[in-house]
Design an enzyme around this catalytic site. Structure first.
Site, PDB file in Angstrom:
ATOM      1  N   ASP A 118     -35.270  52.811  28.126  1.00 19.03           N
ATOM      2  CA  ASP A 118     -35.281  51.355  27.980  1.00 19.03           C
ATOM      3  C   ASP A 118     -36.406  50.906  27.048  1.00 19.03           C
ATOM      4  OD1 ASP A 118     -33.921  49.028  28.467  1.00 19.03           O
ATOM      5  OD2 ASP A 118     -34.569  48.775  30.520  1.00 19.03           O
ATOM      6  N   HIS A 124     -35.925  50.172  23.193  1.00 14.06           N
ATOM      7  CA  HIS A 124     -35.549  48.859  22.647  1.00 14.06           C
ATOM      8  C   HIS A 124     -36.740  48.144  22.005  1.00 14.06           C
ATOM      9  CE1 HIS A 124     -31.421  48.665  23.987  1.00 14.06           C
ATOM     10  NE2 HIS A 124     -31.752  48.978  25.220  1.00 14.06           N
ATOM     11  N   HIS A 134     -32.826  47.622  39.185  1.00 14.45           N
ATOM     12  CA  HIS A 134     -33.521  47.709  37.886  1.00 14.45           C
ATOM     13  C   HIS A 134     -33.891  46.290  37.468  1.00 14.45           C
ATOM     14  CE1 HIS A 134     -33.697  49.408  33.590  1.00 14.45           C
ATOM     15  NE2 HIS A 134     -33.569  48.116  33.344  1.00 14.45           N
ATOM     16  N   SER A 138     -30.516  42.396  34.049  1.00 12.70           N
ATOM     17  CA  SER A 138     -30.742  42.560  32.605  1.00 12.70           C
ATOM     18  C   SER A 138     -31.436  41.368  31.972  1.00 12.70           C
ATOM     19  CB  SER A 138     -29.404  42.780  31.882  1.00 12.70           C
ATOM     20  OG  SER A 138     -28.654  43.785  32.505  1.00 12.70           O
ATOM     21  N   HIS A 145     -36.219  43.161  35.393  1.00  9.43           N
ATOM     22  CA  HIS A 145     -36.965  42.773  34.192  1.00  9.43           C
ATOM     23  C   HIS A 145     -37.896  41.624  34.572  1.00  9.43           C
ATOM     24  CE1 HIS A 145     -35.296  45.267  30.916  1.00  9.43           C
ATOM     25  NE2 HIS A 145     -34.337  45.442  31.788  1.00  9.43           N
TER      26      HIS A 145
END
Lengths: 339, 339
Positions: free
Chosen positions: B16, B19, B196, B169, B198
């Site tokens: 990840d 990115h 997961h 996300s 952010h």
């Protein structure tokens, strides 16, 4: 859980952020940022040397501007926001206080270690006499259990404090810790309660939400979290999250985001992030300003800085007790700890 | 609330995080970071192009190394940690998958938009046949309510997924959102559930704790939060906080902090912070990769980028729908919105 509460956001970017730039903010920086958050509707803007009125000195760092210059500059830039400042009784004299209030300071916070409320008595009384709002602050508040913090807050209210603030100076709290403390304090006193978080454990916003839900009236937060080490609660993120929860701040979030962009461009070399020193000092509940002497002691004794912070936490070291650091490092080295 | 849970930490720093550096990590960077987290006891290390197997292309960016080179380098560096990779069915062929597993990948995650689990069927089946662990991932999971997410997870388990993962996300969740979703999923399926996060709303660590308390078995996190925009859940902070809550990770935190220091020095120009684009995209629930085209459309139509993100959120734009951006900007300009 309180929904749809009105929360007063208190912005110490131009005071606590000074710690990240060795108190070197200039008049243009203060003027433009103060005007930007005033335009966004931030209700209280705190300005000064990082350690407050009268603290500019060789010992903790000379500020670029005098207290007079900082307060006069901010006062001129603020059309709606109230102007606040902070003082520690060891640094500020009554003369400093009188001058600050003459410069148009609306709110003065008097700060003491969490078990030492008694040292705030004289200054809180003087602020009331001079006609400003008096607030009492307890620093490193994780070092006292909820009941004792509530008692110390009640003492400050007895001295004239019109609001009481608990600072998570080491960034040690998790949300349940905040809930327990704010609940104990709101039960014990009938003045507004404020919470001031630091982000060492990545929990500053979550802790601030917990404080509001437990009855806190005021939350401190800085643009981009501007402050020493891991930084403070991030102002624009806090306001967005409070609104997601249905709380009202009266702030125009889009304008606040613009003010935070301005702060990133004009006030700081880079926004704060959580490095390993910030993490272990938060975990151990130790003042993160110990970083430099800890690294030096780690180097000279061949031990890991992480272990020194853990040891200082076990010894319950507080700011000013730098002399404990070499001793902690030596004793770790003697026990055979190594990098 | 589950205390003393064992949590499996899954580290996608080397996938990840790509990115944030246009997929340019080199072999030395992969080798030294993988060895450092292996030594710290991180149980799963995910490696690859940011968009997974077979994605290196002009369209989303060519990676410096091929999938083969990345996976072989990581495999050699890992002595205890399991090696994972990710794929999106639009990019990866069965041949890519076969090669990856031949390189020693233990875990393959197959990712789809949160309502499109059906596209994962063929790849999940192939992974099982090839003998690796198959995991199903739902992206942009805030765009489906808890019940629908649970149904989509059950579909993936039917296709052979041995674990299911929900990705926040856009960094849109607050802890209660996570609790509702993880609870619905753990009720609906009997395989391990992963979360997961952010950090767009400063809540990644708090959301991850909520996921564990709602029954999640695995939490994703990256060193210093390395990732695009506001970044991911910060690995070393997550582990410290999970331990404060009494959960077990099997990770040596001091060594993990050293690995995170290495990551900061060697993998990234600077650790991620929450800027205004990250904040508004998280708030609006929009893919933060829209930043560049949004800024361009804002400039050309004379509207505020903040308002374009809010409008895109209302239109429920998803990654790949960049064509909505100029239209959103024009319609705001026509309504008389201004910077």
């Amino acid at each position: 859980m309180t929904a749809n509460t009105t929360v007063t956001v208190h912005d110490p970017t131009l005071r606590d952020g000074q710690h990240a730039v060795r108190h070197q903010l200039d008049a243009e920086q203060i003027r433009t940022y103060a005007a930007a958050v005033d335009a966004a509707g931030v209700p209280v803007v705190e300005v000064g040397h990082g350690n407050g009125l009268g603290a500019s000195s060789l010992q903790v760092g000379r500020s670029r501007l005098s207290d007079d210059e900082m307060l006069a500059t901010a006062r001129e830039a603020l059309t709606h926001s109230r102007l606040a400042t902070l003082l520690l009784p060891g640094w500020a004299t009554t003369a400093d206080l009188r001058k600050a209030i003459r410069h148009g300071v609306d709110v003065v916070r008097v700060a003491a270690h969490c078990t030492e409320a008694s040292v705030t008595e004289r200054h809180l009384g003087a602020i009331r006499e001079l006609g400003a709002e008096a607030q009492g602050v307890l620093l490193m508040s994780h070092m006292a259990p909820p009941g004792e913090l509530a008692e110390q807050c009640a003492l400050m209210v007895g001295y004239g404090a019109q609001a009481v603030c608990v600072f998570d100076s080491a960034g040690h709290y998790l949300p349940d810790d905040v809930t327990a403390r704010i609940t104990a304090i709101t039960t014990a006193v009938d003045v507004p309660v404020a919470f001031h978080g630091h982000n060492n454990l990545g929990m500053a916003v979550a802790n601030s939400v917990a404080a509001v839900q437990a009855g806190a009236h005021t939350i401190d937060a800085c643009a981009r979290g501007f402050g020493a080490g891991a930084g403070n609660t991030q102002l624009e993120v806090l306001v967005a999250v409070l609104e997601r929860y249905g709380h009202r701040t009266g702030i125009d979030l889009r304008r606040l985001a613009d003010a935070a962009d301005l702060a990133e461009r004009t006030l700081m070399p880079a926004p704060p992030t959580i490095d390993s020193t910030s993490l272990v000092s938060g975990l151990a509940g130790v003042f993160s300003g110990f970083k430099k002497p800890v690294l030096a002691a780690a180097e000279s004794q061949g031990v890991h800085p992480w272990d020194i912070f853990v040891e200082l936490g076990e010894r319950r070291a507080i700011a000013g007790q730098e002399d404990l650091i070499p001793d902690a490092a030596r004793s770790l080295a003697a026990q055979g700890a190594s990098r």
